[in-house]
Scaffold this motif. Structure first.
Motif, mmCIF file in Angstrom:
data_model
loop_
_atom_site.group_PDB
_atom_site.id
_atom_site.type_symbol
_atom_site.label_atom_id
_atom_site.label_comp_id
_atom_site.label_asym_id
_atom_site.label_seq_id
_atom_site.Cartn_x
_atom_site.Cartn_y
_atom_site.Cartn_z
ATOM 1 N N LEU A 24 -1.418 9.243 4.400
ATOM 2 C CA LEU A 24 -1.177 7.692 4.557
ATOM 3 C C LEU A 24 -2.208 6.779 4.224
ATOM 4 O O LEU A 24 -2.082 5.775 3.594
ATOM 5 N N ALA A 25 -3.428 7.201 4.162
ATOM 6 C CA ALA A 25 -4.579 6.345 3.504
ATOM 7 C C ALA A 25 -4.341 6.445 2.031
ATOM 8 O O ALA A 25 -4.530 5.245 1.414
ATOM 9 N N PHE A 26 -3.879 7.426 1.356
ATOM 10 C CA PHE A 26 -3.746 7.283 -0.068
ATOM 11 C C PHE A 26 -2.258 6.395 -0.337
ATOM 12 O O PHE A 26 -2.419 5.811 -1.133
ATOM 13 N N LEU A 27 -1.279 6.501 0.605
ATOM 14 C CA LEU A 27 -0.155 5.313 0.290
ATOM 15 C C LEU A 27 -0.685 3.991 0.614
ATOM 16 O O LEU A 27 -0.387 3.120 -0.111
ATOM 17 N N LEU A 28 -1.613 3.850 1.437
ATOM 18 C CA LEU A 28 -2.370 2.415 1.487
ATOM 19 C C LEU A 28 -3.203 2.173 0.442
ATOM 20 O O LEU A 28 -2.740 0.677 -0.185
ATOM 21 N N LEU A 29 -3.723 2.848 -0.088
ATOM 22 C CA LEU A 29 -4.520 2.756 -1.401
ATOM 23 C C LEU A 29 -3.646 2.305 -2.580
ATOM 24 O O LEU A 29 -3.658 1.411 -3.363
ATOM 25 N N ALA A 30 -2.336 3.123 -2.734
ATOM 26 C CA ALA A 30 -1.366 2.636 -3.549
ATOM 27 C C ALA A 30 -0.643 1.471 -3.293
ATOM 28 O O ALA A 30 -0.595 0.743 -4.527
#
Length: 153
Positions: free
Chosen positions: A95-101
């Motif tokens: 989820l953190a990587f999706l926010l970064l994306a």
């Protein structure tokens, strides 16, 4: 602050912060990314995020244990295989990587606030309460696992 522990599903927290990134994009300074890099990084981070999420879900399903983040007491087994050999929380990491994306896609510097906010919130109100439950349910296995595998990465 125990009132917030295990109350809001982490995907909802991520969606709320994603909405904040979207609405803050025109207000916050833009990240210095041209369109090509913006899309490349967004795609790369989204791929990593989805991969982490799916690998975590797959490991839980394979172990026949609950995937409900609001009910860690229903855990029937401590999952330590698959992606869980590298991170204790791959779905939250995803989820953190999706926010970064999402931030890269919108070139939004709001990520400098939203991503740390997500990590702190999830750590305090989701991960630490889950860890207390897992320590109670698996008093021998969980501490040993924590010594080998980091909470995030």
């Amino acid at each position: 602050m125990k009132v917030l522990e295990l109350k809001i599903p982490p995907p909802i927290v991520a969606l709320l912060l994603a909405a904040a990134i979207y609405y803050a994009a025109p207000v916050f300074p833009a990240l210095p990314l041209n369109d090509d890099w913006r899309l490349i990084l967004a795609g790369l981070f989204a791929g990593v995020g989805f991969s982490c999420d799916l690998a975590g879900l797959y490991s839980f399903r394979k172990a026949h244990t609950t995937i409900n983040p609001l009910a860690p007491k229903k855990s029937s087994v401590l999952v330590t295989r698959g992606i869980y050999r590298f991170t204790r929380n791959p779905m939250y990491l995803g989820l953190a990587f999706l926010l970064l994306a999402w931030s890269c896609y919108w070139a939004s510097s709001a990520v400098l606030i939203d991503l740390p906010l997500f990590i702190v919130y999830i750590t305090l109100f989701q991960i630490k309460p889950e860890e207390r439950v897992l320590l109670e349910k698996f008093p021998d296995q969980f501490p040993a696992y924590c010594q080998k595998v980091r909470r995030w990465i």
